[in-house]
Design a protein around this motif. Structure first.
Motif: not given
Length: 489
Positions: A432-461
């Motif tokens: 369940q989403a709570n105050d302790f895992n909001q960053d993790q959930l938002a991070f996961e959603r953001h990563v899976h929402g990037i469909d450009d390889e260069q942008k994805l790798m830049h974000f991860l780096v």
């Protein structure tokens, strides 16, 4: 942060001096300013200039590196066997006379160990360049491939925490020089690629001091794993020492000037000489001086906290602490009046009884490291005759087991998309989403929402930087990055 002075005999030239400590912390900020970039570039150029005349045993041609690697490891192995034979014959520890000296060492090298591998970070944006494959692999392994239990900085942070040595940020300027060099190389890789490769070549070779350090830390009930890990991962056959030589060959220019390239590689190797060496740091330890420093650090607050009934040597404790220059005299007076009984069991000293133990009047005033220093100073020549548990504390395996149990309980309570111990993705999502895992959930959603390889790798780096890679999201980014790289090759 920096100053200018005129050197004698050079009246027309100004030489700028940068603060390694200021550069170190500025370069660990999320966003580096233009000033930080400029000052770190100047700092790096100055160090390259100052080490230019240093001698090095590293060969200047690619053809000789393999022979040099074999001979170096044979020499280190032979010297370590001689050390072990001497210890077996009854010789004392070579580096650490007491546990407090070992803890002093752990604190003193923290600024360097907490940016372990950072000199390679500037290569990550060139992840598609096959010439950098060996170096990228080394950096990922320094980050534990995103597994918390194998990330080198995470391991060292835990080591500091387990031994109550987390106050390293108050160390003097001299202890930050090597770490600042490594961060500066990371920031200026595009203009110093051969120097980065050379620094890595020198750093990844197995030194004798690493083997001795691990051996003696274990004797003193301090977990040696961070150091033993480096003795195995840096091996000459399949580890980082081997990969460092492969990296020199892989990046060697085909059409450009290879001689100039190797000269710059050697210049990078010499940067390993900048700052205090391991042996320099160990030799700096002065038990009496460290006790004085610790009491001086408490004086600003302590001078107001004691009752006027506390009189030693004709003066109140508050009065003694008003003048930091009087602390050494104060210690002498405590010995004269029996508050401290040197070269005896510290339990016999009233001073020890008021600072140590859960019910001590001054409980919590001194850190675990500071208490160890004071204990060893009071015990003095009697220290080796005291009970092992009293002078060395609980076995490190017991302490680590308790810490791991706490971590597991925390992960179980909050859940996570990844198992941060194994690095494997869990079969279920967060409960369940709570105050302790909001960053993790938002991070996961953001990563899976990037469909450009260069942008994805830049974000991860960006999340794999020296300032972030050891955090939960940095570890997660590292796993995504490695997974993507594995799918390409």
């Amino acid at each position: 942060m920096s100053g200018v002075h005129i050197e004698i005999g050079r009246p027309q030239e100004t030489v700028r001096h940068w603060s390694a400590k200021s550069i170190y912390f500025s370069m660990l900020e999320a966003e580096q300013s233009a000033r930080t970039k400029a000052e770190s570039a100047g700092f790096l150029a100055r160090q390259l200039s100052e080490t230019n005349s240093h001698a090095t045993g590293m060969p200047a041609t690619m053809a000789q590196l393999d022979i040099w690697l074999a001979e170096h490891n044979q020499m280190v192995g032979r010297q370590y066997r001689e050390y072990l034979a001497a210890r077996k014959a009854g010789q004392p520890r070579r580096y650490f006379r007491s546990k407090s000296q070992a803890l002093f060492f752990l604190r003193a090298v923290a600024p360097t160990k907490l940016v372990d591998g950072s000199w390679l970070y500037g290569l990550m944006k060139h992840w598609q360049d096959p010439r950098l494959a060996s170096l990228l692999k080394i950096y990922l392994e320094e980050l534990g491939d995103g597994v918390e239990a194998m990330n080198h900085v995470v391991l060292y942070r835990k080591l500091l925490k387990l031994n109550a040595c987390e106050d390293w940020k108050n160390l003097d300027e001299q202890f930050f020089t090597q770490g600042a060099i490594q961060l500066a190389l990371a920031a200026h890789t595009d203009s110093h690629l051969p120097e980065v490769i050379g620094f890595n070549l020198g750093y990844e070779q197995l030194p004798l001091h690493l083997l001795i350090t691990a051996y003696e830390l274990k004797e003193l009930n301090i977990d040696p794993y961070y150091f033993t890990l480096h003795t195995t991962i840096d091996n000459a056959q399949s580890g980082h020492a081997r990969a460092a030589i492969d990296a020199v060959r892989e990046a060697m220019p085909v059409f450009a000037d290879s001689a100039d390239y190797m000269q710059r590689v050697i210049a990078g190797v010499k940067l390993n000489d900048v700052g205090l060496s391991t042996l320099d740091i160990i030799k700096q330890f002065d038990l009496q001086g460290e006790v004085v420093r610790i009491l001086q650090s408490k004086a600003n607050i302590g001078q107001f906290m004691h009752s006027d009934r506390c009189v030693i040597g004709g003066r109140t404790v508050n009065d003694w602490l008003k003048d930091q220059d009087q602390v050494a005299v104060f210690l002498h007076e405590m010995e004269k009046t029996g508050w401290v009984k040197r070269h005896h069991n510290p339990e016999d000293s009233p001073f020890w009884k008021v600072i140590a133990g859960d019910k001590a009047p001054m409980f919590g005033v001194f850190t675990g490291y500071e208490q160890q220093v004071i204990y060893d100073w009071i015990a003095g020549e009697a220290i080796e005759s005291l009970p092992m548990l009293a002078r060395l504390g609980r076995p490190w395996r017991m302490v680590e087991k308790q810490a791991l149990a706490q971590d597991e309980a925390r992960h179980k309570q909050y859940g996570n998309v990844y198992d941060f111990k194994s690095g494997h993705k869990l079969t279920h999502q967060l409960r369940q989403a709570n105050d302790f895992n909001q960053d993790q959930l938002a991070f996961e959603r953001h990563v899976h929402g990037i469909d450009d390889e260069q942008k994805l790798m830049h974000f991860l780096v960006d999340w794999m930087s020296p300032a972030k890679h050891y955090t939960p999201l940095g570890l997660c980014a590292t796993r995504y990055f490695k997974s993507h790289m594995d799918s390409l090759f």
